[in-house]
Write a protein that holds these residues in place. Structure first.
Motif, short mmCIF file in Angstrom:
data_model
loop_
_atom_site.label_atom_id
_atom_site.label_comp_id
_atom_site.label_asym_id
_atom_site.label_seq_id
_atom_site.Cartn_x
_atom_site.Cartn_y
_atom_site.Cartn_z
N GLN A 145 98.36 20.34 -39.60
CA GLN A 145 99.64 20.82 -39.09
C GLN A 145 99.50 22.22 -38.50
OE1 GLN A 145 103.36 21.76 -41.63
NE2 GLN A 145 103.57 19.58 -41.15
N THR A 146 98.74 23.07 -39.19
CA THR A 146 98.51 24.42 -38.71
C THR A 146 97.73 24.42 -37.40
OG1 THR A 146 98.57 25.33 -40.95
CG2 THR A 146 97.45 26.65 -39.27
N ALA A 147 96.76 23.51 -37.28
CA ALA A 147 95.99 23.42 -36.04
C ALA A 147 96.90 23.09 -34.86
CB ALA A 147 94.89 22.36 -36.18
N PHE A 148 97.84 22.16 -35.06
CA PHE A 148 98.77 21.82 -33.99
C PHE A 148 99.75 22.96 -33.72
CE2 PHE A 148 97.75 17.20 -34.58
CZ PHE A 148 97.30 17.01 -33.28
N ILE A 149 100.14 23.67 -34.77
CA ILE A 149 101.00 24.84 -34.58
C ILE A 149 100.28 25.86 -33.70
CG2 ILE A 149 102.02 26.84 -35.73
CD1 ILE A 149 102.62 24.99 -38.11
N GLY A 150 99.00 26.10 -34.01
CA GLY A 150 98.22 27.04 -33.21
C GLY A 150 98.05 26.59 -31.78
N ALA A 151 97.74 25.30 -31.61
CA ALA A 151 97.54 24.77 -30.26
C ALA A 151 98.83 24.84 -29.44
CB ALA A 151 97.04 23.33 -30.33
N GLY A 152 99.95 24.47 -30.07
CA GLY A 152 101.23 24.54 -29.37
C GLY A 152 101.60 25.95 -29.01
N ALA A 153 101.31 26.87 -29.90
CA ALA A 153 101.63 28.27 -29.63
C ALA A 153 100.77 28.83 -28.51
CB ALA A 153 101.46 29.10 -30.90
N VAL A 154 99.50 28.39 -28.44
CA VAL A 154 98.64 28.81 -27.33
C VAL A 154 99.25 28.39 -26.00
CG1 VAL A 154 96.42 28.44 -26.20
CG2 VAL A 154 96.50 28.89 -28.65
N VAL A 155 99.65 27.12 -25.92
CA VAL A 155 100.24 26.61 -24.69
C VAL A 155 101.52 27.36 -24.34
CG1 VAL A 155 101.29 24.59 -23.58
CG2 VAL A 155 99.22 24.32 -24.97
N GLY A 156 102.43 27.48 -25.32
CA GLY A 156 103.69 28.16 -25.06
C GLY A 156 103.53 29.61 -24.68
N SER A 157 102.59 30.29 -25.34
CA SER A 157 102.39 31.72 -25.07
C SER A 157 101.75 31.97 -23.71
CB SER A 157 101.51 32.34 -26.17
OG SER A 157 102.12 32.23 -27.44
N LEU A 158 100.86 31.07 -23.27
CA LEU A 158 100.13 31.28 -22.02
C LEU A 158 100.89 30.86 -20.77
CD1 LEU A 158 96.44 30.25 -22.81
CD2 LEU A 158 97.29 32.52 -22.23
N LEU A 159 101.91 30.03 -20.92
CA LEU A 159 102.56 29.47 -19.74
C LEU A 159 103.02 30.52 -18.72
CD1 LEU A 159 104.60 26.45 -21.20
CD2 LEU A 159 102.75 26.36 -19.52
N PRO A 160 103.75 31.59 -19.12
CA PRO A 160 104.16 32.58 -18.10
C PRO A 160 102.97 33.24 -17.42
CG PRO A 160 105.46 32.84 -20.11
CD PRO A 160 104.33 31.90 -20.45
N TYR A 161 101.91 33.53 -18.18
CA TYR A 161 100.70 34.16 -17.63
C TYR A 161 100.06 33.24 -16.61
CZ TYR A 161 96.02 36.27 -17.59
OH TYR A 161 94.84 36.85 -17.20
N VAL A 162 99.94 31.95 -16.94
CA VAL A 162 99.31 30.99 -16.03
C VAL A 162 100.13 30.85 -14.75
CG1 VAL A 162 98.72 28.55 -15.73
CG2 VAL A 162 98.14 29.73 -17.87
N PHE A 163 101.44 30.73 -14.89
CA PHE A 163 102.28 30.61 -13.70
C PHE A 163 102.14 31.83 -12.80
CE2 PHE A 163 104.91 27.26 -15.87
CZ PHE A 163 104.72 26.30 -14.88
N ALA A 164 102.08 33.01 -13.40
CA ALA A 164 101.93 34.23 -12.60
C ALA A 164 100.59 34.22 -11.86
CB ALA A 164 102.04 35.46 -13.49
N LYS A 165 99.53 33.78 -12.52
CA LYS A 165 98.23 33.71 -11.89
C LYS A 165 98.20 32.68 -10.76
CE LYS A 165 95.92 36.83 -14.11
NZ LYS A 165 95.43 38.05 -13.39
N LEU A 166 99.06 31.66 -10.87
CA LEU A 166 99.14 30.64 -9.82
C LEU A 166 100.01 31.07 -8.65
CD1 LEU A 166 99.46 27.41 -12.01
CD2 LEU A 166 97.45 28.18 -10.73
N GLY A 167 100.54 32.28 -8.73
CA GLY A 167 101.32 32.80 -7.63
C GLY A 167 102.82 32.68 -7.77
N VAL A 168 103.29 32.18 -8.90
CA VAL A 168 104.73 32.09 -9.13
C VAL A 168 105.27 33.50 -9.37
CG1 VAL A 168 106.52 31.16 -10.65
CG2 VAL A 168 104.53 29.77 -10.07
N SER A 169 106.45 33.79 -8.86
CA SER A 169 107.04 35.12 -8.98
C SER A 169 107.15 35.55 -10.43
CB SER A 169 108.43 35.12 -8.33
OG SER A 169 109.07 36.37 -8.55
N ASN A 170 106.72 36.79 -10.70
CA ASN A 170 106.71 37.32 -12.06
C ASN A 170 107.70 38.46 -12.26
OD1 ASN A 170 105.54 37.25 -14.73
ND2 ASN A 170 104.53 39.19 -14.24
N GLU A 171 108.51 38.73 -11.25
CA GLU A 171 109.52 39.77 -11.38
C GLU A 171 110.68 39.47 -10.45
OE1 GLU A 171 108.21 43.56 -9.18
OE2 GLU A 171 106.32 42.60 -9.76
N VAL A 172 111.83 40.02 -10.77
CA VAL A 172 113.03 39.83 -9.97
C VAL A 172 113.56 41.21 -9.57
CG1 VAL A 172 115.39 38.92 -9.91
CG2 VAL A 172 113.60 37.68 -11.15
#
Length: 496
Positions: A145-172
């Motif tokens: 259960q902890t392994a999945f918690i960690g894996a899910g948190a990695v995905v959730g935490s990285l999403l804004p960073y990944v989108f910014a690196k892909l060129g998605v707007s990071n500021e308004v």
């Protein structure tokens, strides 16, 4: 008729816990981005703890209630799975709406909805592992259960960073929630719902008859009641807090703390009154009675949780202000540096959660077999304290990744060891309610941090959030020391 629960295969352990992958994506998006969203919408640093009150308060209310009813539920979907599904639908809705918040009040309201929904799904998952597994698989189950918690948190935490690196707007321009955060919340909502559906449809729960064949006792018709002499203590302390706020001009959020103390005593009085009238089989009586009659090992673990979650809540509130100010040199939420630092916090959170996922499967099981669950948890908490303390001296974003390794090892143990200890020590028939009540010692310290830390910040270091990390390191050391008493209780149980 079976007389013992069958051993679960690795695939069975996977299916039982996969839903937590989605739940933690939701929590990770919340934890890494809510302070940022509040500040982007114009809120000040010292007001952040008050806005975060929603998260622990909803857990305090929701988890014992869900635990009580999930112990007593049986439907076509089973006992715990109806709660997984209902919480997932509501949480997905909140994740879709949250980044559209037009103002701070709306974002705060949606945080209440999101956190309540995540808690509805999460609490039964803790009991679900205990329901489905034999005692000798509890550590493996909670580690998975902890392994999945960690894996899910990695995905959730990285999403804004990944989108910014892909060129998605990071500021308004002029403020507001950027598209990098908006898209992350939307994808997170879909992932959460799909992960919960996986567990719902790939697992089955044991029927009441099967649970009885495993030696489970029937639920009692009456709950233990607190003695009448115990009434008044907490209400008196609460009244003193309320008086101090009004006469000393303290932060208004402290009214909540005083009100909760008074409310607890009123609940005890109401439960005692119902018992005197012969009505003992009701939710309030069971919750209050079971809380008053907690087993010794649970009481000692409660103190550990109190210190532990004080540190964690400080981390979730203040990591973004600390990193953007001391590492990226910005306190302006509209600046590129601030938003770059906000994305890096997502990376840091991803690292500690990734470390936790790996540590849960590679470090915790063999270490706990060798030295015991309590000692394992003590050592891991000290690693976490070292990680927090290092924030006081590190000014490189990349060296902060090393800090997160220590925090990640602690996080792995925090998510696994206390629950493995409890699941092996508590009566199975009350596992849901006890897991829900155990959550009180997670949310009460968060409420204290949310109501008190803002006052401390404003009074002593209004522009220096770095000192919150020193406080986090200190209380985590206290948590480690408190584990010595849990180890003593563990030895007593083994001797019986």
């Amino acid at each position: 008729m079976m007389t013992e629960k069958p051993r679960q295969s690795m695939a069975g352990l996977w299916n039982l816990s996969f839903g937590f992958f989605g739940i933690q994506i939701g929590f990770a998006l919340q934890n890494a981005n809510m302070s940022r969203i509040f500040q982007l919408l114009g809120e000040s640093l010292d007001r952040l703890p008050a806005l975060w009150i929603a998260a622990p308060l909803t857990g305090l209310i929701v988890q014992p209630i869900i635990g009580h009813y999930s112990d007593r539920t049986w439907t076509r979907l089973g006992r715990r799975r109806p709660y997984f599904l209902a919480g997932a639908v509501l949480a997905a809705f909140a994740l879709f709406v949250m980044p559209q918040s037009p103002a701070i009040w709306f974002a705060a309201m949606m945080l209440w909805v999101l956190d309540a929904s995540l808690n509805v799904s999460m609490e039964p998952f803790r009991a679900y592992v205990g329901d489905q597994l034999r005692r000798d698989q509890h550590t493996a189950g909670y580690a998975m259960q902890t392994a999945f918690i960690g894996a899910g948190a990695v995905v959730g935490s990285l999403l804004p960073y990944v989108f910014a690196k892909l060129g998605v707007s990071n500021e308004v321009v002029g403020g507001g929630v950027p598209d990098s955060v908006r898209y992350s919340f939307w994808i997170g909502g879909v992932a959460l719902l799909l992960a919960i559906l996986w567990t719902v449809f790939t697992t089955r729960e044991y029927s009441p008859a099967e649970m009885e064949s495993f030696g489970e006792e029937e639920l009692p018709t009456a709950a233990p009641q607190p003695a009448k002499l115990n009434f008044g203590l907490w209400a008196g302390i609460g009244a003193v807090v309320l008086l101090a706020v009004s006469t000393l001009g303290l932060e208004k959020e402290l009214y909540l703390l005083g009100g909760l103390l008074i409310a607890y005593d009123l609940c005890k009085l109401a439960a005692w009154t119902l018992a005197q009238r012969g009505n003992t089989d009701n939710m309030l009586s069971h919750i209050v009675g079971d809380f008053s009659g907690m087993p010794t090992i649970m009481k000692r673990l409660a103190l550990v949780q109190f210190f532990t979650w004080s540190a964690l809540f400080i981390m979730w509130i203040y990591t973004t202000p600390v990193v953007v100010q001391y590492v990226y040199g910005s306190t302006d939420p509209t600046s590129p540096a601030y938003n770059e630092g906000g994305n890096w916090v997502g990376v840091l959170f991803a690292v500690f959660n990734g470390v936790a996922a790996v540590a849960a499967l590679t470090i915790l099981p063999p270490l706990s077999r060798r030295i015991g669950k309590a000692r394992t948890h003590l050592i891991c908490l000290l690693f976490g304290a070292a990680g927090f303390a290092s924030y006081l001296v590190i000014r490189s974003p990349y060296w902060l990744l090393v800090s997160e390794i220590g925090i990640g090892i602690a996080w792995a143990s925090i998510l696994a060891m206390p629950y493995a200890i409890l699941a092996s020590s508590l009566p199975q028939r009350k596992l849901g309610i006890y897991m829900g009540l155990f959550n009180i010692f997670i949310v009460v310290p968060q409420l204290l941090v949310a109501t008190v830390m803002g006052s401390i910040m404003k009074a002593f270091f209004p522009t220096q959030p770095i000192w919150t990390m020193a406080f986090a390191a200190g209380v985590l050391i206290f948590a480690a020391l408190a584990m010595l008493r849990v180890r003593a209780a563990e030895i007593e149980l083994e001797a019986q």
